[in-house]
Write an enzyme that holds these catalytic residues in place. Sequence first.
Site, PDB file in Angstrom:
ATOM      1  CB  SER A   1      -0.768  -0.051   1.203  1.00 35.30           C
ATOM      2  OG  SER A   1      -1.268   1.318   1.606  1.00 35.30           O
TER       3      SER A   1
ATOM      4  CG  HIS B   1      -3.923  -2.019  -1.099  1.00 29.46           C
ATOM      5  ND1 HIS B   1      -5.024  -3.021  -1.172  1.00 29.46           N
ATOM      6  CD2 HIS B   1      -4.355  -1.017  -0.219  1.00 29.46           C
ATOM      7  CE1 HIS B   1      -5.748  -2.691  -0.414  1.00 29.46           C
ATOM      8  NE2 HIS B   1      -5.530  -1.605   0.251  1.00 29.46           N
TER       9      HIS B   1
ATOM     10  CG  ASP C   1      -4.899   2.181   1.423  1.00 31.31           C
ATOM     11  OD1 ASP C   1      -5.931   1.095   1.408  1.00 31.31           O
ATOM     12  OD2 ASP C   1      -3.751   1.865   1.865  1.00 31.31           O
TER      13      ASP C   1
ATOM     14  CG  MET D   1      -8.653   6.585   3.012  1.00 35.90           C
ATOM     15  SD  MET D   1      -7.584   6.897   4.531  1.00 35.90           S
ATOM     16  CE  MET D   1      -6.901   5.292   4.557  1.00 35.90           C
TER      17      MET D   1
ATOM     18  CG  HIS E   1      -9.127  -0.289   0.346  1.00 32.83           C
ATOM     19  ND1 HIS E   1      -8.636  -0.798   1.628  1.00 32.83           N
ATOM     20  CD2 HIS E   1     -10.582  -0.456   0.889  1.00 32.83           C
ATOM     21  CE1 HIS E   1      -9.156  -0.864   2.863  1.00 32.83           C
ATOM     22  NE2 HIS E   1     -10.570  -0.824   2.412  1.00 32.83           N
TER      23      HIS E   1
ATOM     24  CG  MET F   1     -11.296   2.543   3.060  1.00 32.02           C
ATOM     25  SD  MET F   1      -9.557   2.867   3.885  1.00 32.02           S
ATOM     26  CE  MET F   1      -8.601   2.684   2.294  1.00 32.02           C
TER      27      MET F   1
ATOM     28  CG  MET G   1     -10.925  -3.202   6.467  1.00 27.40           C
ATOM     29  SD  MET G   1      -9.588  -2.532   5.419  1.00 27.40           S
ATOM     30  CE  MET G   1      -8.563  -1.490   6.640  1.00 27.40           C
TER      31      MET G   1
ATOM     32  N   GLY H   1      -8.566   3.933   7.789  1.00 24.27           N
ATOM     33  CA  GLY H   1      -8.440   5.271   7.958  1.00 24.27           C
ATOM     34  C   GLY H   1      -6.993   5.564   8.015  1.00 24.27           C
TER      35      GLY H   1
ATOM     36  N   GLY I   1      -0.029   2.238   9.595  1.00 25.54           N
ATOM     37  CA  GLY I   1       0.790   2.109  10.831  1.00 25.54           C
ATOM     38  C   GLY I   1      -0.010   1.598  12.205  1.00 25.54           C
TER      39      GLY I   1
ATOM     40  CG  ASP J   1      -5.584  -3.100   4.169  1.00 27.21           C
ATOM     41  OD1 ASP J   1      -4.782  -2.748   4.434  1.00 27.21           O
ATOM     42  OD2 ASP J   1      -6.412  -2.469   3.346  1.00 27.21           O
ATOM     43  N   GLY J   2      -4.025  -4.243   7.231  1.00 28.57           N
ATOM     44  CA  GLY J   2      -3.892  -3.500   8.448  1.00 28.57           C
ATOM     45  C   GLY J   2      -2.818  -4.009   9.352  1.00 28.57           C
ATOM     46  N   GLY J   3      -1.655  -3.630   9.537  1.00 29.31           N
ATOM     47  CA  GLY J   3      -0.748  -4.047  10.584  1.00 29.31           C
ATOM     48  C   GLY J   3      -0.051  -5.319  10.256  1.00 29.31           C
TER      49      GLY J   3
ATOM     50  CB  SER K   1       3.868   1.589   7.932  1.00 28.77           C
ATOM     51  OG  SER K   1       2.925   0.876   8.762  1.00 28.77           O
TER      52      SER K   1
HETATM   53  C1  DX5 Z   1      -5.949   1.375   6.343  1.00 30.03           C
HETATM   54  C2  DX5 Z   1      -5.432   1.111   4.671  1.00 30.03           C
HETATM   55  C3  DX5 Z   1      -4.404   0.101   4.499  1.00 30.03           C
HETATM   56  C4  DX5 Z   1      -2.984   0.490   5.277  1.00 30.03           C
HETATM   57  C5  DX5 Z   1      -2.151  -0.342   5.410  1.00 30.03           C
HETATM   58  O1  DX5 Z   1      -7.290   2.053   6.299  1.00 30.03           O
HETATM   59  O2  DX5 Z   1      -6.776   0.324   4.214  1.00 30.03           O
HETATM   60  O3  DX5 Z   1      -3.987  -0.174   3.138  1.00 30.03           O
HETATM   61  O4  DX5 Z   1      -2.515   1.586   4.584  1.00 30.03           O
HETATM   62  O5  DX5 Z   1      -0.806  -0.131   6.111  1.00 30.03           O
HETATM   63  P1  DX5 Z   1      -0.308  -0.663   7.470  1.00 30.03           P
HETATM   64  O6  DX5 Z   1       0.285  -2.005   6.795  1.00 30.03           O
HETATM   65  O7  DX5 Z   1       0.921   0.427   7.806  1.00 30.03           O
HETATM   66  O8  DX5 Z   1      -1.500  -1.184   8.564  1.00 30.03           O
HETATM   67 ZN    ZN Z   2      -6.096  -0.540   2.207  1.00 35.30          ZN
END
Ligand code: DX5
Ligand code: ZN
Length: 219
Positions: free
Chosen positions: A7, A32, A34, A36, A65, A67, A138, A143, A146, A176-178, A199
């Site tokens: 991402s 990917h 994102d 928003m 993605h 959002m 998710m 949002g 990191g 997706d996420g962490g 991140s």
């Molecule tokens: C969060 C995003 C993710 C995010 C992933 O809302 O959809 O794609 O950027 O980033 P890390 O890997 O840092 O959680």
């Molecule tokens: Zn995402």
Amino acid sequence: MSLIAPSILNSDFLLLGDTVQMLNESETDWIHLDVMDGSFVPNISFGIPIVEAVKKTAKKPLDVHLMIVNPEKYIEGFRQAGADIINIHYEACQQKNLKSILRTIRDTGARPALAIKPDTPVSAVFDYAEYIDMVLVMSVFPGFGGQQFMEESYERIARLRSFFNDNNMDTLIQVDGGVSPGNIARLKSAGADVMVVGSVIFKSASPSNTISELKSLVR
Ligand code: DX5
Ligand code: ZN
């Protein structure tokens, strides 16, 4: 083997062209993106023009993605900009319109995917399984990059995996996420096929080596 989808949310946007070039030459499977809107999520990132710019250089499929609220308004625009996979949020749509929105995505030639927030039961996607190529689980509240990975995600992925197995469906599961080197192998065992990583890649000294390291953990 799982796919790695970096991402770019937490990359340096001033260097976007170099970043896409680096991803092209790395073991990246999908890029990917994102999107928003400051309404569906409390943050604003980027939109159609950036997807279009990335597409000019990208040699990998673009996984977009969304959002955003009312994603149906922008499907055509993101497809024209070059989206190969269009991920919309279950929570952003009215249920009575969802099947037709997913069908619209498929009709544009993009692959439809349905994303769910951590507090949406995984069973919410069951009725839509035949309309999608992928579910995005998710593992943080959407949002921001990191954030800390939510441990209950393993079980959510495993539940979806058994549902798709029981129904003989080859629907992909994306997380997706962490996601990090510390949890990626366990996510693969739980049943995830596509790993979004932000991140951890872009804060590392060598993003391209980090992508190789992540890839080797899910080979
Ligand atoms: C969060 C995003 C993710 C995010 C992933 O809302 O959809 O794609 O950027 O980033 P890390 O890997 O840092 O959680
Ligand atoms: Zn995402």
